[in-house]
Design a protein around this motif. Structure first.
Motif, PDB file in Angstrom:
ATOM      1  N   UNK A  10      -0.840  -5.217   2.070  1.00 16.39           N
ATOM      2  CA  UNK A  10      -1.004  -4.120   1.111  1.00 16.39           C
ATOM      3  C   UNK A  10      -0.077  -2.956   1.447  1.00 16.39           C
ATOM      4  N   UNK A  11       0.110  -2.676   2.731  1.00 15.93           N
ATOM      5  CA  UNK A  11       1.004  -1.589   3.140  1.00 15.93           C
ATOM      6  C   UNK A  11       2.446  -1.953   2.819  1.00 15.93           C
ATOM      7  N   UNK A  12       2.828  -3.187   3.096  1.00 15.61           N
ATOM      8  CA  UNK A  12       4.184  -3.603   2.755  1.00 15.61           C
ATOM      9  C   UNK A  12       4.403  -3.518   1.243  1.00 15.61           C
ATOM     10  N   UNK A  13       3.409  -3.903   0.470  1.00 17.37           N
ATOM     11  CA  UNK A  13       3.490  -3.807  -0.993  1.00 17.37           C
ATOM     12  C   UNK A  13       3.661  -2.349  -1.418  1.00 17.37           C
ATOM     13  N   UNK A  14       2.937  -1.454  -0.777  1.00 18.15           N
ATOM     14  CA  UNK A  14       3.042  -0.023  -1.069  1.00 18.15           C
ATOM     15  C   UNK A  14       4.454   0.486  -0.823  1.00 18.15           C
ATOM     16  N   UNK A  15       5.016   0.123   0.326  1.00 14.27           N
ATOM     17  CA  UNK A  15       6.367   0.568   0.687  1.00 14.27           C
ATOM     18  C   UNK A  15       7.396   0.044  -0.321  1.00 14.27           C
TER      19      UNK A  15
END
Length: 201
Positions: A10-15
């Motif tokens: 989810x964090x990678x998707x956010x970035x």
């Protein structure tokens, strides 16, 4: 999948969404990556996520050409908080003294991120500027830089700062680079963030 792996994805998707939506001028979706009090630090702008959206939108409409490309990401997780470091390049095209140029700056996005109501959001984005270069789009064009102006800025982003200053931006002269007191302080702020302390910057 484990909860930790889901969070990392989810964090990678956010970035990645930050870069794609910002460069595509998808302002409504871009707004969703920011915490309500989220802040952006850049060479040419420092302020809230909402303010950043407003100035980016105006720039886009006026032909400002800034693009972002992402590389690998390293994520440190601590409960509902995270620090994400993502390799990136910033590309800007503009005229410098009548010569159309590209400047490419390589570095890292250093993001303070928090999970709220099940969603990861950017609380602070602080780029780290590691090295850059400036080239005429036409390789036969001649461009002579003002050495005094160029050396006014740190080595990690001096060509980017040069171009932006020529465009009329007030460029921050003390952004973190690969080494130095500014990046050391940033790393300490990141460690404090992961330990649960309030955001210092």
């Amino acid at each position: 999948m484990t909860e930790e792996l889901i969070d990392r994805l989810a964090i990678r998707d956010l970035v990645e969404n930050w870069a794609v939506w910002r460069d595509a001028a998808d302002w409504e979706r871009f707004r969703t990556v920011w915490a309500p009090e989220g802040r952006m630090m850049a060479t040419w702008f420092q302020g809230t996520g909402d303010e950043f959206i407003a100035v980016s939108k105006r720039g886009f409409e006026n032909g400002v050409n800034i693009l972002h490309f992402l590389g690998g990401t390293s994520i440190d997780l601590a409960g509902n908080r995270a620090i994400a470091q993502t390799k990136m390049t910033i590309n800007q095209r503009a005229e410098v003294d009548g010569v159309l140029c590209d400047v490419v700056c390589t570095g890292r996005f250093y993001d303070f991120i928090e999970k709220r109501d099940g969603k990861w959001l950017v609380v602070l984005r602080q780029p780290i500027y590691e090295k850059d270069r400036l080239d005429p789009v036409d390789p036969a064009a001649e461009l002579k830089l003002d050495r005094e102006l160029l050396e006014r800025f740190p080595v990690g982003y001096r060509h980017l700062a040069y171009l932006q200053t020529k465009l009329g931006f007030n460029v921050k002269p003390d952004m973190p680079g690969l080494v130095g007191a500014e990046v050391t302080a940033l790393y300490q702020d990141g460690a404090d963030w992961l330990s649960g302390k309030p955001l210092a910057r």
